[in-house]
Design a protein around this motif. Structure first.
Motif, PDB file in Angstrom:
ATOM      1  N   MET A   1      50.679  31.457  44.268  1.00  0.00           N
ATOM      2  CA  MET A   1      49.245  31.228  44.432  1.00  0.00           C
ATOM      3  C   MET A   1      48.635  30.988  43.057  1.00  0.00           C
ATOM      4  O   MET A   1      49.073  31.565  42.079  1.00  0.00           O
ATOM      5  CB  MET A   1      48.615  32.436  45.117  1.00  0.00           C
ATOM      6  CG  MET A   1      47.204  32.257  45.568  1.00  0.00           C
ATOM      7  SD  MET A   1      46.893  30.930  46.736  1.00  0.00           S
ATOM      8  CE  MET A   1      47.204  31.718  48.269  1.00  0.00           C
ATOM      9  N   PHE A   2      47.612  30.172  42.984  1.00  0.00           N
ATOM     10  CA  PHE A   2      46.958  29.873  41.721  1.00  0.00           C
ATOM     11  C   PHE A   2      45.674  30.685  41.599  1.00  0.00           C
ATOM     12  O   PHE A   2      45.144  31.188  42.579  1.00  0.00           O
ATOM     13  CB  PHE A   2      46.654  28.378  41.596  1.00  0.00           C
ATOM     14  CG  PHE A   2      45.691  27.885  42.632  1.00  0.00           C
ATOM     15  CD1 PHE A   2      44.342  27.840  42.354  1.00  0.00           C
ATOM     16  CD2 PHE A   2      46.124  27.485  43.877  1.00  0.00           C
ATOM     17  CE1 PHE A   2      43.440  27.403  43.303  1.00  0.00           C
ATOM     18  CE2 PHE A   2      45.240  27.045  44.826  1.00  0.00           C
ATOM     19  CZ  PHE A   2      43.891  27.009  44.541  1.00  0.00           C
ATOM     20  N   ALA A   3      45.191  30.798  40.375  1.00  0.00           N
ATOM     21  CA  ALA A   3      43.956  31.542  40.124  1.00  0.00           C
ATOM     22  C   ALA A   3      42.773  30.576  40.198  1.00  0.00           C
ATOM     23  O   ALA A   3      42.633  29.687  39.359  1.00  0.00           O
ATOM     24  CB  ALA A   3      44.017  32.220  38.768  1.00  0.00           C
ATOM     25  N   LEU A   4      41.966  30.739  41.194  1.00  0.00           N
ATOM     26  CA  LEU A   4      40.817  29.869  41.417  1.00  0.00           C
ATOM     27  C   LEU A   4      39.874  29.846  40.221  1.00  0.00           C
ATOM     28  O   LEU A   4      39.343  28.805  39.852  1.00  0.00           O
ATOM     29  CB  LEU A   4      40.069  30.315  42.679  1.00  0.00           C
ATOM     30  CG  LEU A   4      38.976  29.414  43.185  1.00  0.00           C
ATOM     31  CD1 LEU A   4      39.519  28.035  43.526  1.00  0.00           C
ATOM     32  CD2 LEU A   4      38.312  30.030  44.397  1.00  0.00           C
ATOM     33  N   GLU A   5      39.699  30.991  39.578  1.00  0.00           N
ATOM     34  CA  GLU A   5      38.762  31.064  38.447  1.00  0.00           C
ATOM     35  C   GLU A   5      39.242  30.264  37.240  1.00  0.00           C
ATOM     36  O   GLU A   5      38.465  29.978  36.332  1.00  0.00           O
ATOM     37  CB  GLU A   5      38.487  32.524  38.049  1.00  0.00           C
ATOM     38  CG  GLU A   5      39.702  33.297  37.595  1.00  0.00           C
ATOM     39  CD  GLU A   5      40.480  33.947  38.723  1.00  0.00           C
ATOM     40  OE1 GLU A   5      41.494  34.580  38.427  1.00  0.00           O
ATOM     41  OE2 GLU A   5      40.084  33.815  39.886  1.00  0.00           O
ATOM     42  N   LYS A   6      40.501  29.838  37.226  1.00  0.00           N
ATOM     43  CA  LYS A   6      41.014  29.029  36.108  1.00  0.00           C
ATOM     44  C   LYS A   6      40.718  27.544  36.288  1.00  0.00           C
ATOM     45  O   LYS A   6      40.870  26.773  35.354  1.00  0.00           O
ATOM     46  CB  LYS A   6      42.514  29.243  35.943  1.00  0.00           C
ATOM     47  CG  LYS A   6      42.863  30.625  35.437  1.00  0.00           C
ATOM     48  CD  LYS A   6      44.331  30.762  35.170  1.00  0.00           C
ATOM     49  CE  LYS A   6      44.623  32.167  34.648  1.00  0.00           C
ATOM     50  NZ  LYS A   6      46.045  32.316  34.338  1.00  0.00           N
ATOM     51  N   LEU A   7      40.285  27.147  37.477  1.00  0.00           N
ATOM     52  CA  LEU A   7      39.959  25.747  37.723  1.00  0.00           C
ATOM     53  C   LEU A   7      38.606  25.413  37.113  1.00  0.00           C
ATOM     54  O   LEU A   7      37.693  26.241  37.102  1.00  0.00           O
ATOM     55  CB  LEU A   7      39.904  25.461  39.225  1.00  0.00           C
ATOM     56  CG  LEU A   7      41.195  25.585  40.007  1.00  0.00           C
ATOM     57  CD1 LEU A   7      40.932  25.371  41.489  1.00  0.00           C
ATOM     58  CD2 LEU A   7      42.239  24.604  39.502  1.00  0.00           C
ATOM     59  N   SER A   8      38.479  24.188  36.625  1.00  0.00           N
ATOM     60  CA  SER A   8      37.176  23.737  36.129  1.00  0.00           C
ATOM     61  C   SER A   8      36.260  23.486  37.323  1.00  0.00           C
ATOM     62  O   SER A   8      36.705  23.377  38.465  1.00  0.00           O
ATOM     63  CB  SER A   8      37.328  22.444  35.328  1.00  0.00           C
ATOM     64  OG  SER A   8      37.658  21.372  36.198  1.00  0.00           O
ATOM     65  N   ARG A   9      34.986  23.352  37.044  1.00  0.00           N
ATOM     66  CA  ARG A   9      34.020  23.068  38.106  1.00  0.00           C
ATOM     67  C   ARG A   9      34.365  21.747  38.786  1.00  0.00           C
ATOM     68  O   ARG A   9      34.308  21.632  40.010  1.00  0.00           O
ATOM     69  CB  ARG A   9      32.612  23.021  37.532  1.00  0.00           C
ATOM     70  CG  ARG A   9      31.544  22.801  38.589  1.00  0.00           C
ATOM     71  CD  ARG A   9      30.173  22.860  37.991  1.00  0.00           C
ATOM     72  NE  ARG A   9      29.901  24.209  37.505  1.00  0.00           N
ATOM     73  CZ  ARG A   9      29.027  25.030  38.066  1.00  0.00           C
ATOM     74  NH1 ARG A   9      28.339  24.642  39.087  1.00  0.00           N
ATOM     75  NH2 ARG A   9      28.842  26.227  37.583  1.00  0.00           N
ATOM     76  N   ALA A  10      34.741  20.745  37.995  1.00  0.00           N
ATOM     77  CA  ALA A  10      35.093  19.435  38.554  1.00  0.00           C
ATOM     78  C   ALA A  10      36.312  19.551  39.465  1.00  0.00           C
ATOM     79  O   ALA A  10      36.357  18.944  40.541  1.00  0.00           O
ATOM     80  CB  ALA A  10      35.350  18.437  37.439  1.00  0.00           C
ATOM     81  N   GLU A  11      37.303  20.342  39.055  1.00  0.00           N
ATOM     82  CA  GLU A  11      38.493  20.535  39.895  1.00  0.00           C
ATOM     83  C   GLU A  11      38.134  21.247  41.195  1.00  0.00           C
ATOM     84  O   GLU A  11      38.646  20.896  42.257  1.00  0.00           O
ATOM     85  CB  GLU A  11      39.552  21.339  39.129  1.00  0.00           C
ATOM     86  CG  GLU A  11      40.177  20.584  37.988  1.00  0.00           C
ATOM     87  CD  GLU A  11      41.012  21.463  37.087  1.00  0.00           C
ATOM     88  OE1 GLU A  11      42.068  20.986  36.634  1.00  0.00           O
ATOM     89  OE2 GLU A  11      40.611  22.636  36.820  1.00  0.00           O
ATOM     90  N   LYS A  12      37.270  22.220  41.108  1.00  0.00           N
ATOM     91  CA  LYS A  12      36.838  22.944  42.311  1.00  0.00           C
ATOM     92  C   LYS A  12      36.099  22.016  43.270  1.00  0.00           C
ATOM     93  O   LYS A  12      36.305  22.074  44.482  1.00  0.00           O
ATOM     94  CB  LYS A  12      35.948  24.128  41.936  1.00  0.00           C
ATOM     95  CG  LYS A  12      36.698  25.245  41.249  1.00  0.00           C
ATOM     96  CD  LYS A  12      35.748  26.324  40.782  1.00  0.00           C
ATOM     97  CE  LYS A  12      36.483  27.410  40.023  1.00  0.00           C
ATOM     98  NZ  LYS A  12      35.572  28.428  39.486  1.00  0.00           N
ATOM     99  N   LEU A  13      35.236  21.166  42.714  1.00  0.00           N
ATOM    100  CA  LEU A  13      34.509  20.223  43.567  1.00  0.00           C
ATOM    101  C   LEU A  13      35.458  19.235  44.237  1.00  0.00           C
ATOM    102  O   LEU A  13      35.310  18.926  45.419  1.00  0.00           O
ATOM    103  CB  LEU A  13      33.451  19.478  42.754  1.00  0.00           C
ATOM    104  CG  LEU A  13      32.237  20.311  42.365  1.00  0.00           C
ATOM    105  CD1 LEU A  13      31.368  19.549  41.371  1.00  0.00           C
ATOM    106  CD2 LEU A  13      31.445  20.711  43.584  1.00  0.00           C
TER     107      LEU A  13
END
Length: 70
Positions: A1-13
């Motif tokens: 599983m990956f850490a969601l908080e490590k994603l940039s805002r653009a990646e999350k969008l």
């Protein structure tokens, strides 16, 4: 599983957009939320009163993306 908080805002969008495309592929099976019905009724009232501000969908998406990145 990956850490969601490590994603940039653009990646999350981008991830949210991909999830939304997948969820809406069978939109007929996706029941509308009560808040969505309320928002649609509000928009209809504003449009009937002449106070609704219309915007092209591509322009609206661009505006929302800019707001999310700032």
């Amino acid at each position: 599983m990956f850490a969601l908080e490590k994603l940039s805002r653009a990646e999350k969008l981008r991830m949210m957009e991909a999830l939304w495309r997948d969820l809406t592929a069978d939109a007929a099976e996706l029941p509308p939320s009560a808040w969505h019905d309320d928002a649609l009724r509000h928009a209809e009232v504003e449009q009937a009163k002449g106070s609704a501000q219309m915007m092209d969908w591509a322009e609206a998406k661009s505006l929302l993306r800019r707001r999310a990145q700032s």
